[in-house]
Design a protein around this motif. Structure first.
Motif, PDB file in Angstrom:
ATOM      1  N   PRO A 102       5.700   6.280  -8.270  1.00 56.44           N
ATOM      2  CA  PRO A 102       5.610   5.095  -7.418  1.00 56.44           C
ATOM      3  C   PRO A 102       4.366   5.150  -6.537  1.00 56.44           C
ATOM      4  O   PRO A 102       3.811   6.226  -6.270  1.00 56.44           O
ATOM      5  CB  PRO A 102       6.889   5.164  -6.577  1.00 56.44           C
ATOM      6  CG  PRO A 102       7.211   6.620  -6.526  1.00 56.44           C
ATOM      7  CD  PRO A 102       6.780   7.187  -7.855  1.00 56.44           C
ATOM      8  N   THR A 103       3.923   3.994  -6.098  1.00 56.16           N
ATOM      9  CA  THR A 103       2.782   3.911  -5.176  1.00 56.16           C
ATOM     10  C   THR A 103       3.117   2.974  -4.030  1.00 56.16           C
ATOM     11  O   THR A 103       3.831   1.979  -4.210  1.00 56.16           O
ATOM     12  CB  THR A 103       1.511   3.428  -5.904  1.00 56.16           C
ATOM     13  OG1 THR A 103       0.412   3.429  -4.985  1.00 56.16           O
ATOM     14  CG2 THR A 103       1.691   2.035  -6.441  1.00 56.16           C
ATOM     15  N   LEU A 104       2.624   3.315  -2.860  1.00 55.09           N
ATOM     16  CA  LEU A 104       2.847   2.503  -1.666  1.00 55.09           C
ATOM     17  C   LEU A 104       1.617   2.584  -0.790  1.00 55.09           C
ATOM     18  O   LEU A 104       1.109   3.676  -0.517  1.00 55.09           O
ATOM     19  CB  LEU A 104       4.067   3.002  -0.889  1.00 55.09           C
ATOM     20  CG  LEU A 104       4.335   2.325   0.464  1.00 55.09           C
ATOM     21  CD1 LEU A 104       4.690   0.848   0.266  1.00 55.09           C
ATOM     22  CD2 LEU A 104       5.443   3.048   1.217  1.00 55.09           C
TER      23      LEU A 104
ATOM     24  N   GLN B 129       0.508   7.942  -3.610  1.00 59.87           N
ATOM     25  CA  GLN B 129       0.424   7.687  -5.039  1.00 59.87           C
ATOM     26  C   GLN B 129      -0.012   8.940  -5.789  1.00 59.87           C
ATOM     27  O   GLN B 129      -0.271   9.990  -5.193  1.00 59.87           O
ATOM     28  CB  GLN B 129      -0.513   6.529  -5.358  1.00 59.87           C
ATOM     29  CG  GLN B 129      -1.984   6.810  -5.251  1.00 59.87           C
ATOM     30  CD  GLN B 129      -2.792   5.657  -5.832  1.00 59.87           C
ATOM     31  OE1 GLN B 129      -2.782   4.569  -5.289  1.00 59.87           O
ATOM     32  NE2 GLN B 129      -3.482   5.908  -6.915  1.00 59.87           N
ATOM     33  N   ALA B 130      -0.071   8.832  -7.121  1.00 61.96           N
ATOM     34  CA  ALA B 130      -0.551   9.935  -7.945  1.00 61.96           C
ATOM     35  C   ALA B 130      -2.043  10.144  -7.694  1.00 61.96           C
ATOM     36  O   ALA B 130      -2.788   9.189  -7.475  1.00 61.96           O
ATOM     37  CB  ALA B 130      -0.300   9.627  -9.421  1.00 61.96           C
TER      38      ALA B 130
ATOM     39  N   PRO C 201      -1.191   1.003 -14.624  1.00 57.52           N
ATOM     40  CA  PRO C 201      -0.719   0.709 -13.264  1.00 57.52           C
ATOM     41  C   PRO C 201      -0.111  -0.695 -13.210  1.00 57.52           C
ATOM     42  O   PRO C 201      -0.544  -1.604 -13.920  1.00 57.52           O
ATOM     43  CB  PRO C 201      -2.005   0.771 -12.440  1.00 57.52           C
ATOM     44  CG  PRO C 201      -3.082   0.355 -13.405  1.00 57.52           C
ATOM     45  CD  PRO C 201      -2.643   0.835 -14.763  1.00 57.52           C
ATOM     46  N   LEU C 202       0.884  -0.863 -12.378  1.00 53.62           N
ATOM     47  CA  LEU C 202       1.487  -2.175 -12.142  1.00 53.62           C
ATOM     48  C   LEU C 202       1.755  -2.288 -10.650  1.00 53.62           C
ATOM     49  O   LEU C 202       2.690  -1.687 -10.135  1.00 53.62           O
ATOM     50  CB  LEU C 202       2.778  -2.334 -12.944  1.00 53.62           C
ATOM     51  CG  LEU C 202       3.465  -3.709 -12.848  1.00 53.62           C
ATOM     52  CD1 LEU C 202       2.527  -4.808 -13.351  1.00 53.62           C
ATOM     53  CD2 LEU C 202       4.773  -3.713 -13.631  1.00 53.62           C
ATOM     54  N   TYR C 203       0.896  -3.039  -9.958  1.00 53.48           N
ATOM     55  CA  TYR C 203       0.963  -3.145  -8.508  1.00 53.48           C
ATOM     56  C   TYR C 203       1.115  -4.605  -8.087  1.00 53.48           C
ATOM     57  O   TYR C 203       0.591  -5.513  -8.739  1.00 53.48           O
ATOM     58  CB  TYR C 203      -0.316  -2.621  -7.836  1.00 53.48           C
ATOM     59  CG  TYR C 203      -0.702  -1.211  -8.195  1.00 53.48           C
ATOM     60  CD1 TYR C 203       0.248  -0.243  -8.498  1.00 53.48           C
ATOM     61  CD2 TYR C 203      -2.052  -0.837  -8.213  1.00 53.48           C
ATOM     62  CE1 TYR C 203      -0.125   1.050  -8.819  1.00 53.48           C
ATOM     63  CE2 TYR C 203      -2.426   0.451  -8.528  1.00 53.48           C
ATOM     64  CZ  TYR C 203      -1.459   1.399  -8.839  1.00 53.48           C
ATOM     65  OH  TYR C 203      -1.844   2.671  -9.151  1.00 53.48           O
TER      66      TYR C 203
END
Length: 412
Positions: free
Chosen positions: A204-206, A237-238, A174-176
């Motif tokens: 992508p994640t939000l 997100q996933a 993960p890279l947040y």
């Protein structure tokens, strides 16, 4: 069209919280209710900040003095989850329990140097979950909190893996990046990033979190007496439930309003609801409520957790999707120091019932967590939990899940 519906839903959630807080501010001003000065939101915690007008300006001027610091009250809401301890609460409440504590934490003073970048702390989290059906999820994640031009950020990455019988292991990086800010008395955290996988497409994640204290009061000696906090979260997100769910490329949107009410200094209520919609067309609803009474070093709590899905498609998508799941229990906990206050530990046991599709069974959860201050700026926490609360269909077979956790926190 779907994107715009989600976007305007997020704006509406922020507007509702802002409007309610404005109205409550007016009422509290009229009734002269005193409030604590500083509250703040943390990543896996529910945090609250209340400063405005001249009070905020005075705090900033005092914080610029290198020899002075104030204290802030942090409301920690640690929800045991099945998935990664990421920047957002992405999964269901695993064991039907939640810990809520009020702690004092000193504010970090503003760096008087001309450097636009200051680093606050480094946190390394470890979590390994495994059950008796061959499923293992492991998370090793690092986060760095820093200030850039007087803006607060948290950068998070790590290496995670998801193992399951008869399914090839999935590795995840993960890279947040999270940005923490404040709109009057609303704490706002916006997180964006990407989940990279070794053999799957990146996702992508939000996440958007908003939190605001609506009512608060303090005692004559300056201690927090009562507090009412409204929070909301929207997340995409996933679904890191297991390797099969990731392999099937299941993603979700989740919307989670919650409320925390400290009725009296040792008596509190926490409640949340969660609606989720998944990329395979399924929908879920969760609710959790906890009533807790603290008695010195001990505490008693009653917990109620419900979880239901529109479709039970676990065999196709890989995740636990019951049409009717209920957990209720009573929890007894002890917290204190050991070995001349070198260790600060909390031990808890919860006993109750779980109901899956009208079939009832006993439910229990045991937890142990100990922390040690190794150096003045280094703290280590280690924890273990054991639970038989289901997160899969096992027929007549018994189910259990174990979890080892650790956290190394370095103040910089």
């Amino acid at each position: 069209l779907y994107f715009f519906i989600i976007f305007f839903s997020l704006l509406a959630m922020i507007f509702i919280i802002f409007s309610i807080s404005q109205y409550i501010d007016f009422l509290t001003t009229c009734s002269a209710i005193e409030a604590p000065e500083n509250f703040n939101q943390k990543l896996q915690s529910l945090t609250i900040t209340e400063t405005d007008g001249k009070a905020r300006q005075q705090n900033e001027e005092e914080e610029k003095k290198p020899t002075e610091s104030k204290s802030e009250v942090i409301l920690q809401t640690v929800i045991p989850t099945k998935a990664s301890p990421t920047l957002s609460n992405e999964s269901s409440i695993k064991s039907g329990t939640v810990n809520i504590e009020l702690k004092n934490k000193p504010n970090s003073t503003i760096n008087s140097s001309s450097s636009p970048l200051t680093v606050d702390n480094l946190i390394i989290d470890f979590q390994r979950d495994f059950d008796n059906f061959g499923q293992t999820n492991q998370f090793i994640e690092e986060s760095i909190a820093f200030n850039l031009y007087n803006q607060s950020f948290i950068l998070k990455s790590g290496t995670n893996l998801f193992k399951q019988d008869e399914i090839e292991t999935v590795n995840n990086i993960p890279l947040y990046l999270a940005w923490e800010t404040k709109l009057k008395n609303i704490d706002l955290t916006v997180t964006g990033g990407v989940d990279f996988f070794d053999r799957l497409a990146a996702v992508p994640t939000l996440t958007l979190k908003a939190s605001s204290p609506l009512l608060s009061s303090i005692t004559a000696d300056g201690k927090l007496k009562s507090l009412l906090v409204l929070s909301g979260q929207a997340q995409y997100q996933a679904y890191k439930f297991n390797a099969e769910t990731l392999e099937n490329e299941i993603n979700f949107w989740r919307f989670t309003p919650s409320i925390y009410w400290q009725i009296r200094p040792n008596f509190s209520l926490f409640s949340l609801g969660q609606y989720g919609t998944f990329s395979d067309g399924n929908q879920e609803f969760q609710s959790f409520s906890r009533l807790e009474k603290k008695l010195g070093s001990f505490s008693l709590a009653a917990n109620l957790f419900t979880w239901s899905f529109e479709q039970d498609i676990g065999d196709l998508s890989g995740y636990f999707s019951p049409s009717d799941f209920l957990v209720y229990n009573a929890e007894l906990a002890w917290q204190g120091t050991m070995f001349d206050e070198f260790l600060d530990c909390k031990l808890s046991a919860a006993f109750g019932q779980q109901r899956l599709d009208s079939e009832t069974d006993n439910a229990w959860t045991y937890k142990a967590l100990c922390g040690a201050q190794l150096l003045s700026n280094v703290k280590l926490d280690l924890g273990y939990s054991y639970s038989n609360v289901r997160d899969r269909r096992t027929g007549n077979s018994n189910y259990n899940n174990q979890s080892f956790t650790g956290q190394l926190q370095i103040e910089l």
